[in-house]
Design a protein around this motif. Structure first.
Motif, mmCIF file in Angstrom:
data_model
loop_
_atom_site.group_PDB
_atom_site.id
_atom_site.type_symbol
_atom_site.label_atom_id
_atom_site.label_comp_id
_atom_site.label_asym_id
_atom_site.label_seq_id
_atom_site.Cartn_x
_atom_site.Cartn_y
_atom_site.Cartn_z
ATOM 1 N N THR A 176 13.760 29.867 48.460
ATOM 2 C CA THR A 176 12.607 30.694 48.124
ATOM 3 C C THR A 176 11.330 29.857 48.058
ATOM 4 N N ALA A 177 10.255 30.396 48.614
ATOM 5 C CA ALA A 177 8.952 29.720 48.581
ATOM 6 C C ALA A 177 8.353 29.807 47.179
ATOM 7 N N PHE A 178 7.371 28.979 46.933
ATOM 8 C CA PHE A 178 6.656 28.972 45.659
ATOM 9 C C PHE A 178 5.259 29.521 45.879
ATOM 10 N N PRO A 179 4.650 30.125 44.877
ATOM 11 C CA PRO A 179 5.082 30.284 43.487
ATOM 12 C C PRO A 179 6.138 31.376 43.347
ATOM 13 N N LEU A 180 6.829 31.339 42.197
ATOM 14 C CA LEU A 180 7.819 32.363 41.890
ATOM 15 C C LEU A 180 8.002 32.452 40.380
ATOM 16 N N ALA A 181 8.651 33.520 39.957
ATOM 17 C CA ALA A 181 8.958 33.724 38.536
ATOM 18 C C ALA A 181 10.431 34.074 38.394
ATOM 19 N N ILE A 182 11.045 33.561 37.342
ATOM 20 C CA ILE A 182 12.435 33.857 37.022
ATOM 21 C C ILE A 182 12.485 34.328 35.574
ATOM 22 N N TYR A 183 13.178 35.427 35.338
ATOM 23 C CA TYR A 183 13.309 35.921 33.973
ATOM 24 C C TYR A 183 14.783 35.994 33.593
ATOM 25 N N SER A 184 15.045 35.810 32.311
ATOM 26 C CA SER A 184 16.420 35.891 31.821
ATOM 27 C C SER A 184 16.420 36.417 30.394
ATOM 28 N N MET A 185 17.502 37.056 30.042
ATOM 29 C CA MET A 185 17.690 37.588 28.702
ATOM 30 C C MET A 185 18.437 36.533 27.904
ATOM 31 N N GLU A 186 17.822 36.037 26.850
ATOM 32 C CA GLU A 186 18.432 34.982 26.035
ATOM 33 C C GLU A 186 19.407 35.548 25.013
ATOM 34 N N SER A 187 19.064 36.662 24.402
ATOM 35 C CA SER A 187 19.948 37.253 23.396
ATOM 36 C C SER A 187 19.595 38.724 23.225
ATOM 37 N N VAL A 188 20.582 39.503 22.811
ATOM 38 C CA VAL A 188 20.362 40.913 22.506
ATOM 39 C C VAL A 188 21.098 41.223 21.210
ATOM 40 N N ASP A 189 20.379 41.794 20.267
ATOM 41 C CA ASP A 189 20.970 42.246 19.009
ATOM 42 C C ASP A 189 20.930 43.772 18.985
ATOM 43 N N THR A 190 22.035 44.376 18.582
ATOM 44 C CA THR A 190 22.122 45.830 18.500
ATOM 45 C C THR A 190 22.330 46.233 17.052
ATOM 46 N N GLN A 191 21.533 47.193 16.606
ATOM 47 C CA GLN A 191 21.686 47.739 15.257
ATOM 48 C C GLN A 191 21.972 49.229 15.381
ATOM 49 N N ARG A 192 22.948 49.677 14.631
ATOM 50 C CA ARG A 192 23.274 51.103 14.575
ATOM 51 C C ARG A 192 22.948 51.598 13.180
ATOM 52 N N PHE A 193 22.199 52.698 13.137
ATOM 53 C CA PHE A 193 21.763 53.248 11.864
ATOM 54 C C PHE A 193 22.606 54.470 11.505
ATOM 55 N N PHE A 194 22.649 54.814 10.204
ATOM 56 C CA PHE A 194 23.471 55.923 9.725
ATOM 57 C C PHE A 194 23.046 57.271 10.312
ATOM 58 N N ASP A 195 21.770 57.399 10.679
ATOM 59 C CA ASP A 195 21.306 58.672 11.241
ATOM 60 C C ASP A 195 21.603 58.802 12.736
#
Length: 135
Positions: free
Chosen positions: A37-56
Motif C-alpha cells: 500500500t502507498a503512503f499516506p495511510l491510516a490504520i484503525y484498531s479496537m483495543e478493548s470493548v466493555d459491555t454493561q447490561r442494565f436491569f431495565d
C-alpha cells in the motif's frame, strides 16, 4: 458486537467525501494495511470493548479505538500534524449510527505526538466509541 462498533468507526472515517479520507488518499484499513500500500495511510484498531447490561434491559458498549496515520518522512512534520488535526476534527464529539444500537457517540481521548520510524512519520490518536441499545 465489536464488529458493529468497527463498522461504525470505518463509516465515520471514510464517509461523506471527508477531508481526512482525502488526505490519506482514501487508504484507511482495519488492523493492517496490505503489504504494498502507498503512503499516506491510516490504520484503525479496537483495543478493548466493555459491555454493561442494565436491569431495565439496556446494553451499553464502550470501545477504545486507536487510529494510526503513516506518512513518508519527506512530506515533513507539518503534513502529519495537519492530517492528524483533520482526523481529530472528524472523530471528536460526534454522533454515529451503530447497527443494532439506538445511538452511538465518538469522542477523542488523546492526541498523539508524531514520531519517526525509518522513512515514515507516524502518529496515533485514541478515541472512545459508546453505543447504547434498549433491547
Amino acid at each position: 458486537m465489536t464488529v458493529e462498533l468497527m463498522k461504525a468507526i470505518y463509516t465515520r472515517l471514510t464517509g461523506d467525501s471527508n477531508s481526512f479520507a482525502s488526505a490519506v488518499g482514501n487508504r484507511i484499513y482495519a488492523i493492517q494495511a496490505p503489504a504494498s500500500t502507498a503512503f499516506p495511510l491510516a490504520i484503525y484498531s479496537m483495543e478493548s470493548v466493555d459491555t454493561q447490561r442494565f436491569f431495565d434491559g439496556r446494553v451499553q458498549q464502550r470501545g477504545t479505538v486507536v487510529v494510526a496515520i503513516f506518512i513518508k518522512a519527506e512530506a515533513g512534520a507539518d503534513s502529519i500534524v495537519d492530517t492528524e488535526k483533520l482526523l481529530f476534527d472528524r472523530m471528536d464529539e460526534v454522533n454515529v449510527s451503530v447497527d443494532n444500537h439506538d445511538r452511538g457517540f465518538i469522542r477523542g481521548v488523546t492526541r498523539g505526538t508524531p514520531s519517526i520510524e525509518g522513512e515514515l512519520l507516524q502518529v496515533e490518536s485514541v478515541f472512545e466509541i459508546v453505543a447504547t441499545s434498549s433491547t
